[in-house]
Design an enzyme around this catalytic site. Sequence first.
Site, mmCIF file in Angstrom:
data_model
loop_
_atom_site.group_PDB
_atom_site.id
_atom_site.type_symbol
_atom_site.label_atom_id
_atom_site.label_comp_id
_atom_site.label_asym_id
_atom_site.label_seq_id
_atom_site.Cartn_x
_atom_site.Cartn_y
_atom_site.Cartn_z
ATOM 1 N N ASP A 16 -13.185 5.012 1.162
ATOM 2 C CA ASP A 16 -11.746 5.104 1.429
ATOM 3 C C ASP A 16 -11.319 6.568 1.469
ATOM 4 O O ASP A 16 -11.221 7.223 0.437
ATOM 5 C CB ASP A 16 -11.016 4.341 0.307
ATOM 6 C CG ASP A 16 -9.498 4.358 0.474
ATOM 7 O OD1 ASP A 16 -9.003 5.037 1.388
ATOM 8 O OD2 ASP A 16 -8.820 3.685 -0.321
ATOM 9 N N GLU A 30 -7.120 0.356 -4.588
ATOM 10 C CA GLU A 30 -7.146 0.242 -3.126
ATOM 11 C C GLU A 30 -8.478 -0.316 -2.612
ATOM 12 O O GLU A 30 -8.487 -1.214 -1.776
ATOM 13 C CB GLU A 30 -6.816 1.604 -2.505
ATOM 14 C CG GLU A 30 -5.344 1.940 -2.666
ATOM 15 C CD GLU A 30 -5.008 3.413 -2.565
ATOM 16 O OE1 GLU A 30 -5.870 4.192 -2.129
ATOM 17 O OE2 GLU A 30 -3.878 3.780 -2.933
ATOM 18 N N LYS A 33 2.778 11.245 -3.552
ATOM 19 C CA LYS A 33 1.749 10.562 -4.337
ATOM 20 C C LYS A 33 0.818 11.576 -5.024
ATOM 21 O O LYS A 33 0.241 11.300 -6.064
ATOM 22 C CB LYS A 33 0.955 9.657 -3.397
ATOM 23 C CG LYS A 33 -0.010 8.709 -4.070
ATOM 24 C CD LYS A 33 -0.558 7.740 -3.044
ATOM 25 C CE LYS A 33 -1.675 6.894 -3.567
ATOM 26 N NZ LYS A 33 -2.196 5.998 -2.528
ATOM 27 N N ASP A 53 0.879 -1.167 0.000
ATOM 28 C CA ASP A 53 0.000 0.000 0.000
ATOM 29 C C ASP A 53 0.916 1.216 0.000
ATOM 30 O O ASP A 53 1.506 1.555 1.021
ATOM 31 C CB ASP A 53 -0.889 -0.041 1.252
ATOM 32 C CG ASP A 53 -1.688 1.243 1.437
ATOM 33 O OD1 ASP A 53 -1.671 2.101 0.537
ATOM 34 O OD2 ASP A 53 -2.335 1.373 2.500
#
Length: 621
Positions: free
Chosen positions: A210, A185, A85, A23
């Site tokens: 999420d 994810e 990211k 992850d």
Amino acid sequence: MAKVAIDISGGRILQENTIVGIDLGTTNSLIARVVDGQPEIIKDYGKPALVPSVIHFGAAGSIVVGDEAHERLISDPANTIYSVKRLLGKTYKDIQDQRAFFGYQVLDDATDSLVKIRVGERFYNPIELSSFILKELKQRAEHKLKTPVDRAVITVPAYFNDTQRQATRDAGKLAGLDVLRIINEPTAASLAYGLGVGIQAESEVVAVYDLGGGTFDITILRIEAGVFEVLSTHGDTWLGGDDFDREIIRFWCQQQGWEETKAHQDATWGQTIRLVAEKAKKTLSAQAIFVSDASENGLGSDLRLTKAEFDQLIQPLIQKTLDSCRQAVLDSGISLEDIQTVILVGGSTRVPAVRESVKAFFGKEPFDKIDPDQVVALGAAVQADILAGNRKDMLLLDVTPLSLGIETLGGLMDVLIPRNSKIPTRVAREYTTSIDGQANLKVLVYQGEREMTRDNRKLAEFELRGIPAMPAGLPKIEIRFLLDADGILSVEAKELRSGVSQEIKIKPQYGLTDEEVEHMLLSSLENAKTDFEERQITEAREEGRQLLYHATKFLENHGGLLSEEQIQGMKAKMEALEHLLTQQDKSAIHAGIESLNDYTRPFAEMIMDEAIQHAMKGKKI
Ligand code: AMP
């Protein structure tokens, strides 16, 4: 459609080493694997499992990742990179509005190329920076497991586009990992959930909410007899806990009469207040009030925030996530009442107001038996285990085992459908011509994992004819790949401005034995490094060739404006670059390009001036 988990290795090569699930988060990253059928986080001796996605560059060239780097956020903000990211696969134009968020220097090159970050005298792109995080995770896992770790499944937000996914894949490759699959994810979370509750015999629809540090995703899936099928997904790649922190900062700035811009002008101050704000937010997940003393917070004022104030600050942001949820439910064709389970993922779902809003929206208590920080990595490990051929009870929708793409300039493989893509699928990408007035475009279709098409398998070749005469770069040629449920590929090329098109059907798998597939995968692993270097040289050469082409045109059209000395100077630079293009030295080619660019820049300005003067003639201001 046959629903099978394709064991791309034939079950042989993948079982030698552990395949890990990673992850790669905006804020934190985690690595996990499956042991005896159960996923577990890999935690190196004496180190916390969560690795902050922060990189610090030391003066002596040292690079540290994780908690140690996190500690440098305040003391050395210019050399401490976080939230990389958010920059993956983005151009400067994409992120310029958010530039103030970054305490380090994001380069303003005003172009459409991918962003670069300046650290001291060096420039890094987000792919390299992400690879440092992946390398750290890989090393920690190898240290703990005492075995090489070189294959991984890496997760990305469902909302990541192709460029962002490709960037994540490249980061993995740079870190020495063969990225067997990039998975979403939320899908990963649902895999961990499915395993946790036991594979349901009957159909169950789950929603995965999420909310992490930087991104929000909502995905609706159907789990049926162990088959995980994504029905719809929605989200926002710029919405997360970082935004909650920013709201708190704004609130305190208004309250204290501080200029909000101070955070951008003084990086250390900006980081200090950011960290206090994050602490406040986390505290309010468990308490009703947060108080921070001037003597200890480094900001010179007592600061406080109540849970009620915080809830009010973030209400519009939560509302945005619920709007996405509504859209995802609509897109899924399922009614809200049919969603049986809501899974919470991401650190920001620890905020009570978020949980309450999600509960109210879906009308049920969310499932939170699995740690929301870990659920994605655990699910990635489950996916890795499926790819390793160890799980037969959890099935994936059919996938294509090798990448499909076309050849672009310099013999490079441009993948349109990456291996392991779920089928059926369709992909379209736009290309253009490289020569003025080009009437035909040859489309070469390849299958394989190597960077250069000559190392892959050619599937077909056809020509798009009759492109109307236009300057290089102007035609918009869309190449469309359609891979149907039987693995049959159709390719269509269409010039969008004129409508000229051409289509063929190809059967990509034809003639490829398992051994050949295995061989292609193995050779892509063995050759990853040289391939990568070759790609860089090829790209540099292509850039050089393009520049020479334009320079020649320039001399033809505007040579008259230059002095003889300038023309000779330019020709000398061009010859030098031409010679460098025959060499194997990427840096020298870049230097040659720079040198010619620098020399010709004033000429371009001169022509602009000339054009303006011309245009202004006879006009009154
Ligand atoms: P992730 O990207 O899933 O690692 O989520 C990180 C985000 O979760 C960051 O914005 C954190 O500040 C936030 N976070 C972590 N723990 C908590 C907590 N206890 N309460 C509120 N937010 C949290």
